[in-house]
Design an enzyme around this catalytic site. Structure first.
Site, PDB file in Angstrom:
ATOM      1  N   GLU A 226      -3.944   9.206   3.332  1.00 51.68           N
ATOM      2  CA  GLU A 226      -2.838   7.946   3.766  1.00 51.68           C
ATOM      3  C   GLU A 226      -1.280   9.083   4.221  1.00 51.68           C
ATOM      4  OE1 GLU A 226      -2.565   5.568   0.412  1.00 51.68           O
ATOM      5  OE2 GLU A 226      -2.850   7.028  -0.776  1.00 51.68           O
TER       6      GLU A 226
ATOM      7  N   ARG B 165      -0.532  -5.231  -9.635  1.00 49.60           N
ATOM      8  CA  ARG B 165      -0.658  -3.224  -9.205  1.00 49.60           C
ATOM      9  C   ARG B 165      -0.492  -2.691  -9.935  1.00 49.60           C
ATOM     10  NH1 ARG B 165       0.637  -0.347  -3.753  1.00 49.60           N
ATOM     11  NH2 ARG B 165       2.348  -1.040  -4.455  1.00 49.60           N
TER      12      ARG B 165
ATOM     13  N   LYS C 236      -0.666   4.546  -8.960  1.00 46.37           N
ATOM     14  CA  LYS C 236       0.274   4.324  -8.647  1.00 46.37           C
ATOM     15  C   LYS C 236       1.534   5.308  -9.956  1.00 46.37           C
ATOM     16  CE  LYS C 236       3.651   1.957  -5.301  1.00 46.37           C
ATOM     17  NZ  LYS C 236       3.487   3.185  -5.360  1.00 46.37           N
TER      18      LYS C 236
ATOM     19  N   TYR D 297       4.789   3.232 -11.933  1.00 50.64           N
ATOM     20  CA  TYR D 297       5.778   3.143 -11.616  1.00 50.64           C
ATOM     21  C   TYR D 297       5.467   1.343  -9.958  1.00 50.64           C
ATOM     22  CZ  TYR D 297       5.396   5.685  -6.923  1.00 50.64           C
ATOM     23  OH  TYR D 297       4.529   5.922  -5.811  1.00 50.64           O
TER      24      TYR D 297
HETATM   25  N1  PDD Z   1       4.785   4.045  -2.123  1.00 54.52           N
HETATM   26  N2  PDD Z   1       0.776   5.122  -0.142  1.00 54.52           N
HETATM   27  C1  PDD Z   1       1.141   5.332  -0.678  1.00 54.52           C
HETATM   28  C2  PDD Z   1       0.538   6.705  -1.501  1.00 54.52           C
HETATM   29  C3  PDD Z   1       2.624   4.536  -1.301  1.00 54.52           C
HETATM   30  O1  PDD Z   1       3.435   5.870  -2.184  1.00 54.52           O
HETATM   31  C4  PDD Z   1       3.153   3.573  -1.357  1.00 54.52           C
HETATM   32  C5  PDD Z   1       4.518   2.535  -1.471  1.00 54.52           C
HETATM   33  C6  PDD Z   1       1.864   3.346  -0.348  1.00 54.52           C
HETATM   34  C7  PDD Z   1       1.610   2.006   0.423  1.00 54.52           C
HETATM   35  O2  PDD Z   1       1.858   1.116  -1.210  1.00 54.52           O
HETATM   36  P1  PDD Z   1       3.044  -0.366  -0.805  1.00 54.52           P
HETATM   37  O3  PDD Z   1       2.371  -1.212   0.145  1.00 54.52           O
HETATM   38  O4  PDD Z   1       2.367  -1.062  -1.580  1.00 54.52           O
HETATM   39  O5  PDD Z   1       4.439   0.304  -0.737  1.00 54.52           O
HETATM   40  C8  PDD Z   1       0.498   3.665   0.311  1.00 54.52           C
HETATM   41  C9  PDD Z   1       6.411   3.553  -2.485  1.00 54.52           C
HETATM   42  C10 PDD Z   1       7.116   2.336  -1.083  1.00 54.52           C
HETATM   43  C11 PDD Z   1       6.748   4.541  -2.713  1.00 54.52           C
HETATM   44  O6  PDD Z   1       6.252   5.475  -3.264  1.00 54.52           O
HETATM   45  O7  PDD Z   1       8.257   4.636  -2.662  1.00 54.52           O
END
Ligand code: PDD
Length: 294
Positions: free
Chosen positions: A181, A52, A148, A33
């Site tokens: 994270e 990505r 992701k 996703y």
């Molecule tokens: N999540 N790390 C994790 C585990 C994440 O799920 C996300 C983003 C990020 C930040 O990535 P980005 O800057 O590309 O949003 C880091 C999304 C927002 C979610 O699962 O809702």
């Protein structure tokens, strides 16, 4: 106004969108996703999100990619149809439905592609203004967090535990005792020496698109980011801390496991980074987030 969603090339009323219960995304979480922020009616960093997404699909050997132009168009159409000025677009691609349950991935995938868009305040929100409280939780996720994928039980449990403890988010701690994270965001600290620190990319963390954007905006200011791991103790002793993601954007972390970080209020470096990022996505900061200048 009926909310519009996109399923496999067709725009449908979101309430009427259907996906087979045999979909491998449902049975196995065999799906990836993206969440793309929308600001000023525009998807933010869409090309990087699509890059990505394609990388995730390739790493999982899906053997097919959704049409990139069509995905980009679906983002724009859903933003327009649902009149999203500020919010996000969610995109999910699964390996599809085959009427049964077989662990082995099919030779020829029939991808299921689902998108929806939602209005959500991103900039002028209490988390960005006042900061958030975070608690540490063991990182029990799998070994390919750079992909992701939709198997999100670990962050569901971590964020629910954080809420039960009166906090807003979790910072996940790996077996090495170091922060990987946040529950769904990248984690950052600013040391007392003014060093801006975030963990280096590897299979242990998601390569965040917002993280990447901060590298660009800080480089333009001639500011360096140090990529290295840090512990909860180091973060508690830091001057500042913050999270980045497509929905949190830049969220100051003001408390960690019950200890104030720095002054216990959003710090000046975090405020500067918020300001730079908001400007980069086209926000009139003086109007929509004057508190970054306070
Ligand atoms: N999540 N790390 C994790 C585990 C994440 O799920 C996300 C983003 C990020 C930040 O990535 P980005 O800057 O590309 O949003 C880091 C999304 C927002 C979610 O699962 O809702």
């Amino acid at each position: 106004m009926t909310r519009q969603a996109y399923v496999n090339g067709v725009y449908v009323a979101a309430d009427e969108a259907t996906i087979s219960p045999f979909d491998r995304g449902f049975l196995f979480a065999d799906a990836v996703y993206e969440v793309t922020a929308v600001y000023g009616g525009q998807p933010i960093d869409l090309e990087r999100h699509l890059d990505r997404l394609e990388r995730s699909l390739k790493e999982l050997k899906f053997g097919a990619l959704p049409d990139r132009k069509e995905l980009a168009e679906a983002h724009r159409k859903l933003i327009a149809a649902n009149r999203i000025s500020e919010g996000f677009v969610y995109t999910q691609v699964s390996r599809g439905a085959y009427g049964g349950r077989d662990f082995v991935a099919p030779d020829k995938p029939r991808l299921t592609t689902f998108l929806f868009a939602e209005t959500k305040a991103l900039l002028d929100v209490p988390a960005a203004r006042n900061g958030i409280k975070v608690v540490s939780v063991a990182d029990i996720r799998w070994g390919r967090r750079d992909i992701k994928a939709t198997g999100l039980l670990a962050p569901v449990l971590a964020k629910t535990e954080a809420k039960a403890k009166g906090a807003d988010d979790a910072w996940l701690v790996g077996q090495d005792g170091l922060v990987t994270e946040a529950g769904s965001a990248n984690a950052w600290i600013v040391t007392k020496q003014g060093e801006i620190v975030t963990r280096a990319l590897s299979h242990a963390i998601l390569p965040g698109i917002t993280r990447h954007a901060l590298f660009d905006v800080l480089a333009q200011q001639g500011r360096k980011i140090t990529e290295r791991s840090f512990s909860i103790e180091e973060a508690q002793a830091a001057a500042e801390a913050f999270n980045t993601s497509a929905v949190a954007l830049v969220a100051p972390v003001v408390e960690l496991d019950g200890q104030p970080v720095g002054s216990g209020k959003p710090g000046p470096v975090t405020r500067q980074i918020q300001k730079l990022y908001y400007q980069a996505i086209g926000a009139d900061v003086a109007k929509v987030a004057p508190w970054v200048n306070e």
